[in-house]
Design an enzyme around this catalytic site. Sequence first.
Site, mmCIF file in Angstrom:
data_model
loop_
_atom_site.group_PDB
_atom_site.id
_atom_site.type_symbol
_atom_site.label_atom_id
_atom_site.label_comp_id
_atom_site.label_asym_id
_atom_site.label_seq_id
_atom_site.Cartn_x
_atom_site.Cartn_y
_atom_site.Cartn_z
ATOM 1 C CG HIS A 199 9.436 -28.862 1.626
ATOM 2 N ND1 HIS A 199 10.178 -29.972 1.311
ATOM 3 C CD2 HIS A 199 10.044 -28.286 2.701
ATOM 4 C CE1 HIS A 199 11.175 -30.083 2.169
ATOM 5 N NE2 HIS A 199 11.121 -29.077 3.022
ATOM 6 C CE LYS A 220 -11.169 2.292 1.972
ATOM 7 N NZ LYS A 220 -10.575 3.306 2.829
ATOM 8 C CD GLU A 247 -3.356 -0.101 1.990
ATOM 9 O OE1 GLU A 247 -4.478 -0.535 1.769
ATOM 10 O OE2 GLU A 247 -3.022 0.353 3.105
HETATM 11 O O1 PA5 Z 1 -3.089 1.554 5.884
HETATM 12 C C1 PA5 Z 1 -4.203 2.038 5.734
HETATM 13 O O2 PA5 Z 1 -4.401 3.250 5.869
HETATM 14 C C2 PA5 Z 1 -5.416 1.169 5.423
HETATM 15 O O3 PA5 Z 1 -5.064 -0.136 5.144
HETATM 16 C C3 PA5 Z 1 -6.393 1.193 6.594
HETATM 17 O O4 PA5 Z 1 -5.733 0.746 7.739
HETATM 18 C C4 PA5 Z 1 -7.619 0.345 6.345
HETATM 19 O O5 PA5 Z 1 -8.249 0.717 5.148
HETATM 20 C C5 PA5 Z 1 -8.612 0.474 7.495
HETATM 21 O O6 PA5 Z 1 -8.962 1.808 7.703
HETATM 22 P P1 PA5 Z 1 -9.692 2.289 9.024
HETATM 23 O O7 PA5 Z 1 -8.747 2.196 10.155
HETATM 24 O O8 PA5 Z 1 -10.105 3.682 8.732
HETATM 25 O O9 PA5 Z 1 -10.865 1.361 9.216
#
Ligand code: PA5
Length: 464
Positions: free
Chosen positions: A320, A434, A291
């Site tokens: 393996h 989303k 990410e």
């Molecule tokens: O790293 C990030 O920002 C994302 O992966 C969030 O952690 C994830 O989308 C969850 O978001 P939130 O904490 O707002 O539920």
Amino acid sequence: MEIRFDEKNLLADLVGKANGVTRAEAERSQSRVLKALKSFRKKSEQGLYGFPHLPFQAAVIRSIEGYAAELSGSYDTVCVVGIGGSALGAWALDCGIRGPHPVQGAFTPQHPRLVILDNVDPSFTAQALASMDARSTLVVVIAKSGGTAETVGTFLIVREWLEQTLGRRKAVRRIAAVTTEGKGDLYALAQAEGYPRFAIPENVGGRFSVLSPVGLVPAALAGINIRKLARGAVAMTHFCWQPDIEQNLALKAALYHWLIWTRKNKTIHVAFPYSNHLWGTAFWFRQLWAESLGKTHDRNGKVVHTGQTPIAALGTTDQHSQVQLYIEGPNDKVLTFWAVNRFSAAGRIPSNRVGQPAFDALAGHSLTELIDAERRATAAALAAAERPNCTITLNRVDEEHLGAFLQMMEFETAFLGELLGIDAFDQPGVELGKNFTYGLIGRKGYEKYLREFQAYEKKRSAIR
Ligand code: PA5
């Protein structure tokens, strides 16, 4: 605390010029990485990025410890409701310190279990609830944004489940919320219902939040020593600000990983822990790397489509399963072994002989020796096939080492973001999916995305 980084199998001397970097190349790039360090430090000091400061926040750590001490003995299960960065850190810590679930042993108020409800698989959620007793469960709902669909949906189910057994008033006392202070729907609900709240700093994103209340509240409730985690991370942070590459492991790892990725075109990164305790961390790392470093644009708005696909593999198990591909398949990977010097048990193999060569060869040795030999043998075999690899060694997996290791990887990721000229702290690519989801479930304000989704469906149905 002792963590080492061995880059030798990334060098051209061992894996050839086409696949490895030379010391000269690394030296020539030193000024670039020092610049990256300087610019990240400046942004962090300006308050843009908060993760480097987290382990220094003694008051936050004390308040979490106080909360856990107050409730100690009143629960045998901690149920985390959260996803992505709001779940993976807790898993990395629990798996790292207490081991993977199947080997954690019986769950009691002295040794509670951690159940993480991240995915919205209805069977998984129902089975998880059936396995817990509402009278001895604490629920921690975690969301930085306060409105993530998966977290909100699951939390409504868990909240009703608690209330049905305990009644409304008592249920409220079994819930804590970790979210952004003063912002978002979870904050508003927690305030209205009176849940204890722990704040996620605005300048700390999900995947960099393991050492904030996001990771520390579940960890402390599960009985992990969060003070020691922070101590390890503090020590590592001091090293991560050093301009001397030999002292600054995160910077050194960033330099070599960057060169091997961008100059030798290794677009896949295999994180290869030789430790079941580090398996949760490998999944946490996968999110951090993917990410943070997978982006369309650089900071100047230029389309770059950069990214290195992270893969989690477990040694020796995946020797393996995956290593055949890593050795003979496309030479597009860099492997980073995570080695451990000292395990909590030696794994002594009995020395009596049974008269069979394969068995007698191992008699009197130990699993510690075997796992070490297998890792080194795999690294050598990869090098022989000109597959670049490197090794990060933790002296042991305890709170101090794990805290330091997580912090080191966050710093490395931030440095790489600077080297690549991208923003490692946003995730614009996940927004559209989303928004479509919100449109599909009929959330107010998302009608435009529903229409866009319907147009896409129409296009699909026209295909014969
Ligand atoms: O790293 C990030 O920002 C994302 O992966 C969030 O952690 C994830 O989308 C969850 O978001 P939130 O904490 O707002 O539920």
